[in-house]
Design a protein around this motif. Sequence first.
Motif, PDB file in Angstrom:
ATOM      1  N   ASP A 154       1.030   4.036  -2.978  1.00  0.00           N
ATOM      2  CA  ASP A 154       0.908   5.485  -2.935  1.00  0.00           C
ATOM      3  C   ASP A 154       1.960   6.314  -3.390  1.00  0.00           C
ATOM      4  OD1 ASP A 154      -1.564   4.884  -1.291  1.00  0.00           O
ATOM      5  OD2 ASP A 154      -0.490   5.041   0.562  1.00  0.00           O
ATOM      6  N   ASN A 178       1.813   6.440  -7.073  1.00  0.00           N
ATOM      7  CA  ASN A 178       0.858   7.506  -7.212  1.00  0.00           C
ATOM      8  C   ASN A 178       1.253   8.801  -7.104  1.00  0.00           C
ATOM      9  OD1 ASN A 178      -0.973   5.562  -7.961  1.00  0.00           O
ATOM     10  ND2 ASN A 178      -1.985   5.559  -6.053  1.00  0.00           N
ATOM     11  N   ARG A 179       2.187   9.230  -6.122  1.00  0.00           N
ATOM     12  CA  ARG A 179       2.689  10.436  -6.029  1.00  0.00           C
ATOM     13  C   ARG A 179       3.696  10.772  -7.322  1.00  0.00           C
ATOM     14  NH1 ARG A 179       6.079  10.957  -0.609  1.00  0.00           N
ATOM     15  NH2 ARG A 179       6.511  12.975  -1.578  1.00  0.00           N
ATOM     16  N   ASP A 223       0.905  -1.256   0.096  1.00  0.00           N
ATOM     17  CA  ASP A 223       0.071  -0.084  -0.010  1.00  0.00           C
ATOM     18  C   ASP A 223       1.097   1.398   0.057  1.00  0.00           C
ATOM     19  OD1 ASP A 223      -2.232  -1.500   0.194  1.00  0.00           O
ATOM     20  OD2 ASP A 223      -2.742  -1.374   2.052  1.00  0.00           O
ATOM     21  N   ASN A 224       2.044   1.014   0.777  1.00  0.00           N
ATOM     22  CA  ASN A 224       2.896   2.281   0.924  1.00  0.00           C
ATOM     23  C   ASN A 224       3.603   2.498  -0.469  1.00  0.00           C
ATOM     24  OD1 ASN A 224       2.083   2.749   3.682  1.00  0.00           O
ATOM     25  ND2 ASN A 224       3.787   1.798   4.595  1.00  0.00           N
TER      26      ASN A 224
END
Length: 152
Positions: free
Chosen positions: A133, A136-137, A129-130
């Motif tokens: 994320d 996505n950034r 998940d990290n």
Amino acid sequence: MVTKTKNPRLYSRLQIAAQQLRKVTDRQLVEAAGITAPQLGVLTRVAAAKELNQTSLARDLRLNDSAITAMVKRLIGLGMLEKRRSETDSRAWVLKLTADGQSAIDRAGEQMLSINQKIDAEFGPGGLDNFVDELNRLIAICDAEQAGEGEG
């Protein structure tokens, strides 16, 4: 001033990881469902939309029109997609998922769950998940950069 990074090979490593993941995933998906990961992306996006034309599909998946045209043509040939007249604009053509397309999504979904579980196990609890994320950034940074190219 150019800032030096601890690992200047980031782009190269991302590219290699993406290529390797795609090869492994495509091989497994073709065996399980007869489609590749990009084809699965097209099918799932069409399945999720009420009406979707090829131009919108290309934009949504960040692919060029010619790549989408070739992929859609192949999926139509496989009986997984069809083109129909839009219900809201009789001049427009939209893509629709067929029963064979849904069946491929279902078979692929089982395989993707297996692939994701292996990656999740490697990253550890919350690790994937990290990582997503952070990716996505990175995508947002690139999107903002591209949007800025059109100005000026």
